[in-house]
Design a protein around this motif. Structure first.
Motif, short mmCIF file in Angstrom:
data_model
loop_
_atom_site.label_atom_id
_atom_site.label_comp_id
_atom_site.label_asym_id
_atom_site.label_seq_id
_atom_site.Cartn_x
_atom_site.Cartn_y
_atom_site.Cartn_z
N LEU A 62 21.99 -3.88 62.76
CA LEU A 62 21.17 -4.99 63.27
C LEU A 62 20.40 -5.67 62.14
O LEU A 62 20.29 -6.90 62.10
CB LEU A 62 20.21 -4.47 64.34
N GLN A 63 19.86 -4.90 61.24
CA GLN A 63 19.08 -5.47 60.14
C GLN A 63 19.95 -6.35 59.25
O GLN A 63 19.49 -7.37 58.72
CB GLN A 63 18.44 -4.35 59.33
N GLU A 64 21.20 -5.97 59.06
CA GLU A 64 22.11 -6.76 58.21
C GLU A 64 22.41 -8.13 58.80
O GLU A 64 22.81 -9.04 58.06
CB GLU A 64 23.41 -5.99 58.01
N LEU A 65 22.19 -8.31 60.10
CA LEU A 65 22.49 -9.60 60.74
C LEU A 65 21.37 -10.62 60.54
O LEU A 65 21.54 -11.80 60.87
CB LEU A 65 22.78 -9.40 62.22
N GLY A 66 20.21 -10.18 60.05
CA GLY A 66 19.15 -11.12 59.68
C GLY A 66 18.41 -11.74 60.85
O GLY A 66 18.21 -11.13 61.91
N ASP A 67 18.03 -13.02 60.67
CA ASP A 67 17.11 -13.68 61.58
C ASP A 67 17.69 -13.96 62.96
O ASP A 67 16.94 -14.28 63.88
CB ASP A 67 16.63 -15.00 60.96
N VAL A 68 19.00 -13.89 63.12
CA VAL A 68 19.58 -14.15 64.43
C VAL A 68 19.20 -13.07 65.44
O VAL A 68 19.25 -13.28 66.65
CB VAL A 68 21.12 -14.28 64.32
N ILE A 69 18.77 -11.91 64.95
CA ILE A 69 18.38 -10.81 65.82
C ILE A 69 16.92 -10.96 66.21
O ILE A 69 16.04 -11.15 65.36
CB ILE A 69 18.60 -9.45 65.13
N ASP A 70 16.64 -10.90 67.49
CA ASP A 70 15.26 -10.93 67.99
C ASP A 70 14.51 -9.75 67.39
O ASP A 70 14.94 -8.60 67.52
CB ASP A 70 15.28 -10.84 69.51
N PRO A 71 13.38 -9.99 66.70
CA PRO A 71 12.64 -8.88 66.08
C PRO A 71 12.29 -7.76 67.06
O PRO A 71 12.21 -6.59 66.66
CB PRO A 71 11.37 -9.56 65.54
N GLU A 72 12.08 -8.11 68.33
CA GLU A 72 11.75 -7.09 69.33
C GLU A 72 12.87 -6.06 69.45
O GLU A 72 12.62 -4.89 69.75
CB GLU A 72 11.49 -7.74 70.68
N LEU A 73 14.10 -6.51 69.24
CA LEU A 73 15.24 -5.62 69.40
C LEU A 73 15.22 -4.48 68.38
O LEU A 73 15.77 -3.41 68.64
CB LEU A 73 16.54 -6.41 69.27
N LEU A 74 14.58 -4.72 67.24
CA LEU A 74 14.58 -3.74 66.16
C LEU A 74 13.57 -2.62 66.37
O LEU A 74 13.67 -1.56 65.75
CB LEU A 74 14.29 -4.43 64.83
N THR A 75 12.60 -2.86 67.22
CA THR A 75 11.51 -1.88 67.36
C THR A 75 11.34 -1.34 68.77
O THR A 75 10.85 -0.21 68.95
CB THR A 75 10.17 -2.51 66.93
N GLU A 76 11.73 -2.13 69.77
CA GLU A 76 11.50 -1.69 71.15
C GLU A 76 12.61 -0.76 71.63
O GLU A 76 13.74 -0.79 71.14
CB GLU A 76 11.40 -2.90 72.07
N GLU A 77 12.28 0.05 72.62
CA GLU A 77 13.28 0.92 73.22
C GLU A 77 14.25 0.09 74.06
O GLU A 77 13.90 -1.00 74.54
CB GLU A 77 12.60 1.98 74.08
N ALA A 78 15.45 0.58 74.20
CA ALA A 78 16.46 -0.12 75.00
C ALA A 78 15.93 -0.34 76.41
O ALA A 78 15.30 0.53 77.01
CB ALA A 78 17.75 0.69 75.04
N ARG A 79 16.21 -1.52 76.92
CA ARG A 79 15.72 -1.88 78.25
C ARG A 79 16.27 -0.94 79.31
O ARG A 79 17.47 -0.66 79.35
CB ARG A 79 16.13 -3.32 78.58
N MET A 80 15.39 -0.47 80.16
CA MET A 80 15.77 0.35 81.30
C MET A 80 15.34 -0.35 82.58
O MET A 80 14.40 -1.14 82.59
CB MET A 80 15.11 1.73 81.21
N PRO A 81 16.04 -0.10 83.69
CA PRO A 81 15.65 -0.73 84.96
C PRO A 81 14.25 -0.28 85.38
O PRO A 81 13.83 0.83 85.07
CB PRO A 81 16.71 -0.24 85.95
#
Length: 619
Positions: free
Chosen positions: A382-401
């Protein structure tokens, strides 16, 4: 001149690329079955041929051409057609005990350079259509071009970009070239699974692929049409002159003389017909019926078998889909609020007898399911993809219902959370309890539902809509018949719909058709119209993976990103097949992971069938 120079450069490159020649294909070159395999491991090679299996489906049909957007195709209407690489009856995996491995059927071998810049299929000279005409490379070329010219737009646009040229080398050799600079992922299997249609029949009949019609072209497969009674039944019969009977690919498969499909207007009439023996095999999808309705005498007497069979595939990502093309659904806060109206716990306990699990992931219960915050190889990807990745995705836990209380339908904690989200999104509640925006327009959502569907699903949706109404939303449930449902779903004429996406265990260009922006505005495989640059970037990067480990990290990241984008409310799943059938069928004891195979590798037991008839259990 530039094009000729380009092909000349490709040809010079080919001279130095080692050529792989094989009886099958997998991207990483690993094939479980050797060239001299006698049959697939899970089949019964001594399975008898004969008998009939009969199944049911709901709704109507007015066409036997499933490749057109027009009309409603009949069940199993692709069953007559084979491809260069083989698959199971009804489109199931074959072989069903391995993943991402493909074996020759109409072809006898595949040739390609290690660079995978092109592929040659060497076809079997003895392959024939059901009318006796040979299947040639010219038929494959014709079929490929027919799909591009008259097939689904999303398919045609994707394939044209990736496969610029096809060349017939002789009657039984065909070569496909792949676009320079694009990932080779899914290229060979893409062309390998093109259905083989008769060029001669299409040219003589003047038929089109994009028209609704009952007349069909001859196929080369083990089954052919026997009778079609519109909106009542379709009967397929095994071709007694099928050219491929003795191929190792087919040993222990295609065992029934007939496959009969009965049509019913609703779930209740279909179930009553099964009880009376009007059809003999049933995949149960209604939890209430599975829990309470299989207590009729034929089950007690052992004439009908009720069996749960493990399902090793990741469950289809089904649920309540948001139409992201509607302005009101483009605000994620509104989607979050609407989702809080679904109470899985109450639904499962009150309507589904506690038989389901709550789905969270697009790769549920597999090693590719994202969990916690990203780390290791996934985080690095994910880090290699740069700015296209939402920063939240790098730190938050995977979304659960979200969770809800099972005691009552309306979870007050979730209702309060939904109210806060809608207020923030500019939809405050008025004195009349209705939510409106600054212009005074009500927050109105429509849910499109097929009236021929199960009573349980209808009840689930009704209770979901009841909670939306309690939130102050004007919730409109639109029940329509099967033909209207099909037409409106194709046109995305809904705010919400119960639908599903495709699960995945490997990468491929098909991911872009299902989840990518490229065809988001019209793809039938993307009912939400998801168009996310972040998802696009992850899919594209996954196609460049050089190892299985890199691919797995990319797909875990994709699962995480899809859940983050939140375009579907995940509902429930089952990790077993619920099957019921009259005790005249047998199946392998060791069930393969990736297919149930009741039409493919089950078989008919004539002695058992005779006992059923003697007892009066079957007509």
């Amino acid at each position: 001149m530039a094009t000729a120079a380009l092909w000349g450069a490709d040809l010079r490159a080919e001279e130095h690329a080692p050529i792989v020649k094989s009886h099958g294909y997998s991207f990483y070159g690993n094939l479980t079955y050797p060239a001299d395999y006698p049959h697939f491991d899970y089949v019964n090679p001594d399975a008898p041929k004969g008998g009939e299996i009969s199944i049911s489906t709901l709704g109507t049909f007015d066409s036997m051409n499933p490749y057109s957007r027009k009309g409603r195709g009949g069940a199993l209407s692709t069953i007559m057609y084979e491809s260069l690489l083989g698959e199971g009856v009804g489109g199931e995996s074959a072989p069903a005990d391995v993943y991402s491995e493909y074996y020759c059927l109409l072809c006898e071998s595949v040739e390609y350079p290690e660079t995978k810049d092109w592929v040659i299929f060497n076809m079997r000279p003895d392959a024939k259509f059901s009318n006796g005409d040979p299947v040639t490379a010219y038929d494959i070329e014709f079929s490929h071009n027919l799909l591009l010219d008259q097939g689904l737009q999303s398919y045609a646009e994707a394939v044209r970009k990736r496969i610029p040229k096809v060349e017939v080398l002789d009657d039984h050799r065909i070569k496909f070239y792949f676009t320079e600079g694009l990932s080779r992922r899914s290229m060979i299997e893409q062309v390998g699974f093109v259905p083989a249609w008769s060029k001669k029949w299409y040219e003589e009949s003047g038929a089109r692929l994009d028209e609704s019609r009952l007349e069909t072209s001859p196929g080369s497969g083990p089954y052919m049409i026997e009778t079609v009674d519109v909106n009542r039944r379709i009967v397929y019969k095994r071709n007694p002159d099928y050219w491929g009977n003795d191929l190792p690919f087919n040993v222990g498969r295609n065992n029934f003389d007939r496959i009969r499909v009965e049509y019913f207007g609703d779930e209740n009439s279909a179930f009553e017909a099964f009880k009376s023996g009007e059809y003999t095999y049933r995949n149960e999808g209604n939890s209430k019926q599975w829990a309470t309705a299989y207590d009729f005498p034929k089950v007690a007497d052992g004439y009908v078998v009720k069996e749960e069979i493990p399902d090793g595939s990741p469950p289809a990502p089904s649920g309540i889909v948001f139409n992201l093309g509607r302005e009101v659904m483009q605000d994620k806060r509104v989607r979050e609020a609407i989702s809080l109206a679904f109470n899985f716990e109450w639904t499962n306990e009150s309507l589904q007898y506690g038989l389901f699990k709550q789905r969270a992931s697009f790769t549920q219960d597999t090693p590719l399911m994202a969990a916690g915050a990203p780390q290791g190889a996934e985080l690095a990807f994910l880090q290699e993809l740069g700015d296209v990745i939402d920063p939240e995705l790098l730190t938050e836990e995977a979304r659960m219902p979200h969770t809800s209380g099972a005691a009552r339908l309306l979870d007050r904690r979730n209702a309060r959370a939904a109210s806060k989200l809608l207020d923030e999104a500019g939809w405050p509640v008025g004195d009349d309890g209705k939510r409106r925006n600054a212009e005074g327009e009500p927050l109105r959502v429509t849910f499109l539902l097929n009236s021929a569907g199960s009573a349980t699903l209808s009840a689930v949706v009704e209770n979901f809509m009841s909670n939306l109404t309690a939130f102050g939303i004007e919730a409109v449930l639109e029940r329509v018949d099967s033909s209207q449902y099909t037409a409106r779903e194709r046109d995305r004429d809904y705010d919400l719909v119960y639908d599903q996406y495709a699960s995945f265990l490997g990468t491929g260009t098909g991911l872009a058709q299902r989840y990518g922006s490229e065809a988001a505005s019209f793809s039938l495989f993307n009912p939400a119209g998801l168009a996310s640059p972040m998802v696009d970037a992850i899919i594209e990067a996954s196609l460049q993976a050089d190892t299985r480990e890199e691919e797995d990290a990319a797909l875990m990241a994709l699962d995480r990103a899809l859940r983050h984008e939140f375009f579907i409310i995940p509902t429930w799943y089952n990790d077993v097949y619920w099957t019921a059938y009259y005790d005249q069928y047998d199946h392998p004891k060791d069930q393969p992971a990736y297919a149930l195979g009741y039409l493919d590798f089950w078989w008919y037991d004539a002695e058992k069938a005779e006992k059923l008839r003697a007892a009066g259990a079957l007509r």
